[in-house]
Motif scaffolding. Structure first.
Motif, PDB file in Angstrom:
ATOM      1  N   HIS A  25     -22.035 -32.661 -74.695  1.00  0.00           N
ATOM      2  CA  HIS A  25     -22.259 -33.862 -75.406  1.00  0.00           C
ATOM      3  C   HIS A  25     -23.911 -33.596 -76.305  1.00  0.00           C
ATOM      4  N   LEU A  26     -24.576 -33.273 -75.429  1.00  0.00           N
ATOM      5  CA  LEU A  26     -26.116 -32.992 -74.394  1.00  0.00           C
ATOM      6  C   LEU A  26     -26.272 -34.400 -75.039  1.00  0.00           C
ATOM      7  N   GLY A  27     -25.995 -35.236 -75.194  1.00  0.00           N
ATOM      8  CA  GLY A  27     -26.512 -36.747 -74.802  1.00  0.00           C
ATOM      9  C   GLY A  27     -26.482 -37.623 -75.982  1.00  0.00           C
ATOM     10  N   LEU A  28     -26.046 -36.766 -77.729  1.00  0.00           N
ATOM     11  CA  LEU A  28     -25.528 -36.751 -78.951  1.00  0.00           C
ATOM     12  C   LEU A  28     -25.608 -38.387 -79.089  1.00  0.00           C
ATOM     13  N   PRO A  29     -26.289 -38.913 -80.196  1.00  0.00           N
ATOM     14  CA  PRO A  29     -25.896 -40.212 -80.121  1.00  0.00           C
ATOM     15  C   PRO A  29     -24.232 -40.549 -80.656  1.00  0.00           C
ATOM     16  N   GLN A  30     -23.523 -41.745 -79.952  1.00  0.00           N
ATOM     17  CA  GLN A  30     -22.926 -42.446 -80.512  1.00  0.00           C
ATOM     18  C   GLN A  30     -21.349 -41.574 -79.618  1.00  0.00           C
ATOM     19  N   TRP A  31     -22.138 -40.617 -78.550  1.00  0.00           N
ATOM     20  CA  TRP A  31     -20.988 -39.474 -78.430  1.00  0.00           C
ATOM     21  C   TRP A  31     -19.350 -40.338 -77.677  1.00  0.00           C
ATOM     22  N   GLN A  32     -19.976 -41.342 -77.209  1.00  0.00           N
ATOM     23  CA  GLN A  32     -18.800 -42.294 -76.100  1.00  0.00           C
ATOM     24  C   GLN A  32     -17.808 -42.968 -77.438  1.00  0.00           C
ATOM     25  N   TYR A  33     -18.244 -43.032 -78.522  1.00  0.00           N
ATOM     26  CA  TYR A  33     -16.737 -43.103 -79.663  1.00  0.00           C
ATOM     27  C   TYR A  33     -15.984 -41.981 -80.289  1.00  0.00           C
ATOM     28  N   ALA A  34     -16.295 -41.084 -80.101  1.00  0.00           N
ATOM     29  CA  ALA A  34     -15.512 -39.766 -79.650  1.00  0.00           C
ATOM     30  C   ALA A  34     -14.295 -39.616 -79.078  1.00  0.00           C
ATOM     31  N   PHE A  35     -14.267 -40.279 -78.600  1.00  0.00           N
ATOM     32  CA  PHE A  35     -12.784 -41.221 -77.189  1.00  0.00           C
ATOM     33  C   PHE A  35     -12.224 -42.416 -77.847  1.00  0.00           C
ATOM     34  N   THR A  36     -12.686 -43.152 -78.936  1.00  0.00           N
ATOM     35  CA  THR A  36     -12.036 -43.788 -79.689  1.00  0.00           C
ATOM     36  C   THR A  36     -11.356 -43.328 -80.211  1.00  0.00           C
ATOM     37  N   SER A  37     -10.824 -44.432 -81.266  1.00  0.00           N
ATOM     38  CA  SER A  37      -9.240 -44.312 -82.684  1.00  0.00           C
ATOM     39  C   SER A  37     -10.087 -44.780 -83.580  1.00  0.00           C
ATOM     40  N   TYR A  38     -11.536 -44.942 -83.822  1.00  0.00           N
ATOM     41  CA  TYR A  38     -11.982 -44.812 -84.469  1.00  0.00           C
ATOM     42  C   TYR A  38     -12.934 -43.893 -85.017  1.00  0.00           C
ATOM     43  N   GLY A  39     -13.146 -42.892 -84.032  1.00  0.00           N
ATOM     44  CA  GLY A  39     -14.516 -42.166 -83.705  1.00  0.00           C
ATOM     45  C   GLY A  39     -15.551 -42.511 -83.927  1.00  0.00           C
ATOM     46  N   VAL A  40     -16.503 -41.572 -84.710  1.00  0.00           N
ATOM     47  CA  VAL A  40     -18.445 -42.032 -84.576  1.00  0.00           C
ATOM     48  C   VAL A  40     -18.464 -41.656 -85.585  1.00  0.00           C
ATOM     49  N   SER A  41     -20.064 -42.832 -85.806  1.00  0.00           N
ATOM     50  CA  SER A  41     -20.150 -42.982 -87.424  1.00  0.00           C
ATOM     51  C   SER A  41     -20.024 -41.645 -88.472  1.00  0.00           C
ATOM     52  N   PRO A  42     -20.609 -42.090 -89.694  1.00  0.00           N
ATOM     53  CA  PRO A  42     -21.014 -40.885 -90.614  1.00  0.00           C
ATOM     54  C   PRO A  42     -21.835 -39.931 -90.216  1.00  0.00           C
ATOM     55  N   GLN A  43     -23.648 -40.527 -89.933  1.00  0.00           N
ATOM     56  CA  GLN A  43     -24.545 -40.212 -89.342  1.00  0.00           C
ATOM     57  C   GLN A  43     -23.867 -39.188 -88.116  1.00  0.00           C
ATOM     58  N   ALA A  44     -23.685 -40.119 -87.077  1.00  0.00           N
ATOM     59  CA  ALA A  44     -24.035 -39.347 -85.702  1.00  0.00           C
ATOM     60  C   ALA A  44     -22.743 -37.833 -86.332  1.00  0.00           C
ATOM     61  N   LYS A  45     -21.667 -38.374 -86.988  1.00  0.00           N
ATOM     62  CA  LYS A  45     -20.779 -37.168 -87.549  1.00  0.00           C
ATOM     63  C   LYS A  45     -22.026 -36.057 -87.579  1.00  0.00           C
ATOM     64  N   GLN A  46     -22.537 -36.315 -88.153  1.00  0.00           N
ATOM     65  CA  GLN A  46     -23.219 -34.703 -89.092  1.00  0.00           C
ATOM     66  C   GLN A  46     -24.673 -34.157 -87.742  1.00  0.00           C
ATOM     67  N   TRP A  47     -24.591 -34.988 -87.276  1.00  0.00           N
ATOM     68  CA  TRP A  47     -25.529 -34.742 -85.517  1.00  0.00           C
ATOM     69  C   TRP A  47     -25.028 -34.004 -85.048  1.00  0.00           C
ATOM     70  N   PHE A  48     -23.218 -33.978 -85.011  1.00  0.00           N
ATOM     71  CA  PHE A  48     -22.153 -33.348 -84.211  1.00  0.00           C
ATOM     72  C   PHE A  48     -21.877 -31.985 -84.689  1.00  0.00           C
ATOM     73  N   ASN A  49     -21.510 -31.773 -86.271  1.00  0.00           N
ATOM     74  CA  ASN A  49     -21.273 -30.405 -87.152  1.00  0.00           C
ATOM     75  C   ASN A  49     -23.178 -29.574 -86.765  1.00  0.00           C
ATOM     76  N   MET A  50     -24.291 -30.272 -86.699  1.00  0.00           N
ATOM     77  CA  MET A  50     -24.989 -29.258 -86.373  1.00  0.00           C
ATOM     78  C   MET A  50     -25.467 -28.543 -84.699  1.00  0.00           C
ATOM     79  N   TYR A  51     -24.785 -29.837 -83.954  1.00  0.00           N
ATOM     80  CA  TYR A  51     -25.476 -29.225 -82.510  1.00  0.00           C
ATOM     81  C   TYR A  51     -24.219 -29.022 -81.793  1.00  0.00           C
TER      82      TYR A  51
END
Length: 272
Positions: free
Chosen positions: A177-203
């Motif tokens: 997960h490259l240490g992306l912000p809030q990546w641990q929240y991808a393993f929760t029921s509510y997921g990462v924040s919209p801002q963090a999701k943009q970084w996920f989609n990019m990298y």
């Protein structure tokens, strides 16, 4: 793992803090102090490097902005959670006093949550830049501490989320997960924040949906046919279409010319 401007556009200022291996006596002292044995994979990790810290930034308007952070606490900072009060005031509450007992037992396939009281031993592996805590958990501390450990994520609302059974598996997740912000929240029921999701989609777009990765791994299998991908384009049909249109146009003009020639004598004979 390699991150540079060539492989990851926009990435800048990749920093890796090199650390010396932990001393054997430091590990033994930690185990004696906390009355438990470190798991073998984590112990071997500390014998190679006493912690891990890597950061990277992205360029926005030619200005580097800190983004990724990967961290494993050193042995000396592998501190216990929940054992002491949150504040220094008399009779101050501890994390155990704030624990929600509604989920004491595991539900179905979900493992039993850790406890802040004496039933579990919890140690902080990664402070997650204030977004929560990744913890090494000994879930069964009574009557003796069980050597079995798991890695859990404690979010800011003090809810537990299971990550992996071993430190090695967690270390792979951290690198993936490259240490992306809030990546641990991808393993929760509510997921990462919209801002963090943009970084996920990019990298790391493939890691944005962990359910698909675990349940429908086949959907990510590369099924492209190399023969079709690298097959040269045949422009013959296009040429044929142009030839047919031109032939149709010439045939039409030829027909009109023939018709005019045949109709001309008839007109002259009628006038005569």
């Amino acid at each position: 793992m390699r991150m540079d401007e060539e492989t990851s556009p926009g990435v800048a200022e990749v920093t890796f803090v090199e650390k010396e291996p932990a001393e054997h006596h430091a590990i033994i002292s930690w185990e004696q102090k906390n009355s438990c044995m470190l798991p073998e994979d984590l112990k071997n990790f500390y014998l190679m490097t006493d912690g891990f810290h890597m950061t990277w930034s992205v360029k926005t308007d030619d200005t580097p902005m800190p983004l990724g952070s990967m961290m494993i606490n050193s042995v000396s900072k592998l501190c216990r959670l929940g054992g002491s009060p949150m504040y220094t005031l008399p009779n101050a509450p501890s994390l155990g006093d704030l624990e929600d007992d509604t989920d004491e037992e595991g539900n179905g396939d979900k493992p039993e949550n850790p406890h802040f009281d004496s039933r579990s031993l919890i140690f902080e592996l990664d402070p997650c830049n204030g977004n929560g805590k990744v913890c090494l958990v000994y879930k069964h501390a009574k009557p003796v501490v069980s050597p079995d450990t798991e890695i859990w994520f404690l979010d800011r609302a003090l809810y537990w989320h299971f990550l992996t059974k071993t430190f090695t598996a967690y270390y792979r997740l951290l690198i993936t997960h490259l240490g992306l912000p809030q990546w641990q929240y991808a393993f929760t029921s509510y997921g990462v924040s919209p801002q963090a999701k943009q970084w996920f989609n990019m990298y790391k777009p493939i890691t944005i949906n962990t359910a698909l990765l675990s349940e429908e791994a086949e959907s990510f299998v590369n099924r492209l046919d190399p023969n079709k991908v690298f097959k040269s384009k045949n422009k013959t049909p296009v040429i044929k279409k142009k030839t047919l249109s031109q032939a149709a146009g010439s045939q039409k003009s030829h027909t009109s010319m023939t018709f005019s020639k045949t109709s001309s004598p008839a007109g002259n004979s009628s006038r005569k």
